[in-house]
Design a protein around this motif. Sequence first.
Motif: not given
Length: 310
Positions: A219-226, A231-232, A303-308
């Motif tokens: 949840s925090k990561s998606m907010k930071e990524a806006e 969108d994915i 845990c890792s998250i990466l959006i490209f």
Amino acid sequence: MRRIKIKGCAAALPDAGKIRFGSQTRYRLRNGQTLLDLAERAAKGALCDSGLDINEIDLIIAGMATPLQAIPCNAALIHERIAKGTDIPAMDINTSCTSFITAFDMAAYLTDSGIYKNILIISGDTASAALNPEQKESYELFSDAAAAFVVSSTSEDSGVLYAAQKTWSEGVHDTEIRGGCALEPSFEMTEDNKDDYYFDMKGIRVLRLSAHNLPSFFSKSMKEAEMSFDDIALVVPHQASKALGYIMPKLGIRKEKYIDRVRDYGNMISASVPFMLCAAIHEKMIKHGDNVMLTGTAAGLTCSILIFRY
């Protein structure tokens, strides 16, 4: 955005050793074939797919969980197979099952900064080497595999949009091989401590810790990524276990949004994410311009998250 472009990829499974546990299919190295053989095949396949020669590669990264030898690093041993006679730098990156995600993230810094133009990343592990037949939960889960990617600097609208990693060491002993390295060297193995040299997984504890920490992290990561999951285009998760279908909805990820092929391949450790990403590319599940999420949990608990943008 840290600009990076995928130029080619390939994966490799053992030639023999396809086995079944009920409806589940797994792959195990047999007949003298090694993980180094799989890594070499995947690396050469990725180079072929990219249209590049090894002499055009500026850096080799082995993003792998387990060592081929105690010394030297895995990347040096792979270098000997595919780049001997060159002085291409080679290094290891290890965050266990999420090693490829971390390697891809680091590669994006290097290509975007202009330090390197073309980077070869190889991931893969020999899970079968340390599986305990007495621990059915893990013995029937893992497969041996390798996968490789060639990534390059680019001026196109392609690259890493967001990346984050967290570690909760409350789970550091829930997924481990205690013996074989500096704390318990291999020459200290006895009949009394031999279980320390097998892979040991406490799956329920890992699942509970993941279920407790991952929802807020995502949840925090998606907010930071806006961004939202709308969108994915595709989520490529580590194929950790059959619990994938339980944990993903808790993170807000619908079934049609992610790849789940645990039944067909099992947990391939560091090869899981690149193996499935390569499949998604070759099966045209994603197209250029799509936003793709790579994610997974690893021993640690990490845990890792990466959006490209592909």
